[in-house]
Scaffold this motif. Structure first.
Motif, short mmCIF file in Angstrom:
data_model
loop_
_atom_site.label_atom_id
_atom_site.label_comp_id
_atom_site.label_asym_id
_atom_site.label_seq_id
_atom_site.Cartn_x
_atom_site.Cartn_y
_atom_site.Cartn_z
N TRP A 67 0.84 -1.21 0.00
CA TRP A 67 0.00 0.00 0.00
C TRP A 67 0.87 1.26 0.00
CZ3 TRP A 67 -0.69 4.07 3.44
CH2 TRP A 67 -1.81 4.87 3.25
N ILE A 68 1.93 1.24 0.81
CA ILE A 68 2.83 2.39 0.91
C ILE A 68 3.60 2.59 -0.40
CG2 ILE A 68 4.85 3.35 2.11
CD1 ILE A 68 3.92 1.74 4.59
N GLY A 73 5.96 5.15 -4.26
CA GLY A 73 6.92 4.65 -5.23
C GLY A 73 8.01 3.84 -4.53
N ALA A 74 8.64 2.94 -5.27
CA ALA A 74 9.64 2.05 -4.69
C ALA A 74 10.86 2.81 -4.18
CB ALA A 74 10.07 1.02 -5.73
N ARG A 75 11.30 3.83 -4.93
CA ARG A 75 12.52 4.54 -4.55
C ARG A 75 12.33 5.33 -3.27
NH1 ARG A 75 15.23 9.48 -5.73
NH2 ARG A 75 17.49 9.19 -5.71
N GLN A 188 10.48 3.41 -12.90
CA GLN A 188 10.08 3.16 -14.28
C GLN A 188 9.85 1.68 -14.55
OE1 GLN A 188 12.89 4.81 -17.03
NE2 GLN A 188 12.77 6.88 -16.20
N PHE A 189 10.43 0.84 -13.70
CA PHE A 189 10.35 -0.60 -13.94
C PHE A 189 9.30 -1.29 -13.09
CE2 PHE A 189 14.63 0.79 -14.91
CZ PHE A 189 14.81 0.27 -16.19
N THR A 190 8.66 -0.58 -12.19
CA THR A 190 7.61 -1.18 -11.36
C THR A 190 6.26 -0.93 -12.02
OG1 THR A 190 7.62 0.85 -10.03
CG2 THR A 190 8.87 -1.01 -9.20
N ASN A 191 5.89 -1.86 -12.87
CA ASN A 191 4.65 -1.79 -13.65
C ASN A 191 4.58 -0.53 -14.50
OD1 ASN A 191 3.92 -4.07 -12.26
ND2 ASN A 191 2.81 -2.93 -10.70
N ILE A 203 2.14 2.19 -12.87
CA ILE A 203 0.70 1.97 -12.76
C ILE A 203 0.29 1.96 -11.30
CG2 ILE A 203 -1.14 0.27 -13.17
CD1 ILE A 203 0.45 -0.69 -15.56
N LYS A 204 -0.86 2.53 -10.98
CA LYS A 204 -1.34 2.57 -9.61
C LYS A 204 -2.43 1.53 -9.36
CE LYS A 204 1.27 6.10 -8.59
NZ LYS A 204 2.39 5.98 -7.67
N ALA A 205 -2.53 0.53 -10.23
CA ALA A 205 -3.58 -0.47 -10.10
C ALA A 205 -3.41 -1.27 -8.81
CB ALA A 205 -3.55 -1.41 -11.30
N LYS A 206 -4.53 -1.80 -8.33
CA LYS A 206 -4.52 -2.59 -7.11
C LYS A 206 -3.82 -3.91 -7.35
CE LYS A 206 -7.62 -4.59 -3.65
NZ LYS A 206 -9.02 -4.79 -3.23
N GLU A 207 -2.92 -4.28 -6.44
CA GLU A 207 -2.21 -5.55 -6.55
C GLU A 207 -3.09 -6.67 -6.03
OE1 GLU A 207 2.13 -5.71 -5.93
OE2 GLU A 207 1.90 -3.76 -4.98
#
Length: 404
Positions: A67-68, A73-75, A188-191, A203-207
């Motif tokens: 969720w966070i 973002g991952a970074r 850039q590489f996380t979906n 993308i902000k889609a639900k996992e």
């Protein structure tokens, strides 16, 4: 994806550097005797709790990390986690108040929990095919090096006092610098999706998850519940069988960890040759090692078992994480990694109870019996996975990935 970025040496090092500090939270356990002497007004069990506290808050944070990450973002999530871990980890160096140390240890777990699953999910999101398997092997190797490095640093510092030993947390600076400088394009590489202007945005889609992922979570949880029997019972077994002491067991477990470096570094080649047989063979190797120890009549035989066991875990872990990356729903690597880590941590926590119940069923409660039960269960898991690997058809999307 920009192959020039993901294939950059510094980019790969920055991702792998996260794994260097995953076990720092428990590295100060050897400082417990001195801490107990300092906090005399508290029961020793409460002081011992200070070493396990980060695991509790880490587990809770891992559950919320997807969720966070989706919002920050991952970074950003990784950098915030590293900063929290660094600052909280260094608090005991300057303050020896029990309550404050207690809070700082909880915050340390929160910080590590923010990036813990990213150590795996970033590799799963950025890389594919054999390169993914190779990176997962490197990840395991870096984790092993980090564990050994943290233990070594604490060993050097502990003679100057338990508070000085907490300086081991300066190790968080290494991934903080590397990730901050060389992973600037990680989001850039996380979906990623490409906009009309040609830019890539996450993308902000639900996992989500699926039964295949749940199956691998149950597999790795069961594996760790019984594999941990080796770590829990080795010292008692050596004493029970008059083969060695607790100090010998500690040495053997340290050596076993270091032996894991070789299969970790060679994992890409191991997977290339074994493919779908990697998981069952890894399970059987681990079970064989524990079985040799459990039936050993000499200390030399226990060392042989230790060496074989040391080759098993670094094969099983990346193999299962790699399979999860293949079967998970699109864009759900963070959630999948979080579920895997929750499964591992819960299994380790419940391992003593699981082992106690299974040994009571067979009417034997000795350390040897416990390790024999662990051996049988790992062989059973290996046999099940072997049948599945040789009879189940491989999904088409995975076939194309294997060729990449």
């Amino acid at each position: 994806m920009s192959s020039s970025v993901q294939n950059s040496f510094l980019f790969k090092i920055s991702i792998l550097s996260i794994s260097l500090v995953l076990t720092v939270t428990t590295a100060v356990s050897t400082a417990l005797p001195a801490m107990i002497a300092t906090f005399k007004q508290y029961p020793s069990t409460q002081v011992e709790m200070l070493t396990t506290l980060p695991t509790i808050s880490l587990l809770l944070t891992v559950l919320a990390s997807s969720w966070i990450i989706k919002r920050l973002g991952a970074r950003r999530t990784t950098l915030i986690g590293l900063i929290i871990a660094l600052l909280a980890g260094l608090v005991p160096v300057f303050i020896n108040d029990y309550v404050i140390v207690f809070i700082s240890r909880l915050l340390l777990g929160v910080g590590v929990g923010l990036f813990n699953n990213l150590a795996y999910s970033l590799i799963m999101a950025v890389y594919e095919g054999e390169e993914r398997q190779t990176m997962l092997g490197f990840q395991s190797a870096v984790g092993t090096v980090g564990n050994a490095l943290a233990s070594f640093v604490v060993g050097l510092l502990i003679s100057s006092g338990w508070q000085v030993a907490f300086n081991v947390n300066w190790l968080f600076v290494i991934p903080l610098v590397l990730f901050g400088l060389f992973a600037t394009k990680i989001d850039q590489f996380t979906n990623p999706v490409v906009t009309e202007t040609g830019d890539t945005v996450p993308i902000k889609a639900k996992e989500t998850t699926n039964m295949a992922v749940v199956g691998y979570v149950l597999l790795i949880a069961t594996f760790f519940a019984f594999y941990f029997g080796l770590l829990l019972k080795l010292a008692g077994f050596l004493v029970e069988q008059h083969l060695g002491t607790a100090a010998v067991a500690a040495t053997q477990l340290s050596v076993m960890s270091l032996i894991g470096l070789l299969p970790s570094l060679l994992y890409g080649q191991i997977y290339k040759h074994l493919r779908r047989l990697t998981i069952p063979i890894g399970l059987i190797i681990t079970g064989l090692g524990i079985g040799i120890i459990a039936t050993a009549g000499t200390l030399t035989m226990t060392w042989i078992g230790i060496v074989i066991s040391g080759f098993g875990l670094p094969i099983v872990m990346p193999a299962i994480f790699g399979k999860v990356a293949e079967v998970q729903p699109e864009g759900s690597s963070n959630l999948s990694s979080a579920l895997m880590l929750v499964g591992i941590n819960v299994a380790v926590f419940l391992s003593p109870q699981v082992l106690a119940v299974t040994t009571q069923i067979i009417g034997q409660t000795s350390n040897k019996a416990t390790m024999l039960v662990s051996t049988v269960m790992l062989f059973v898991l290996g046999a099940i996975q072997l049948v599945m690997a040789t009879t189940k058809k491989q999904p088409i999307k995975n076939r194309s990935e294997m060729k990449s």
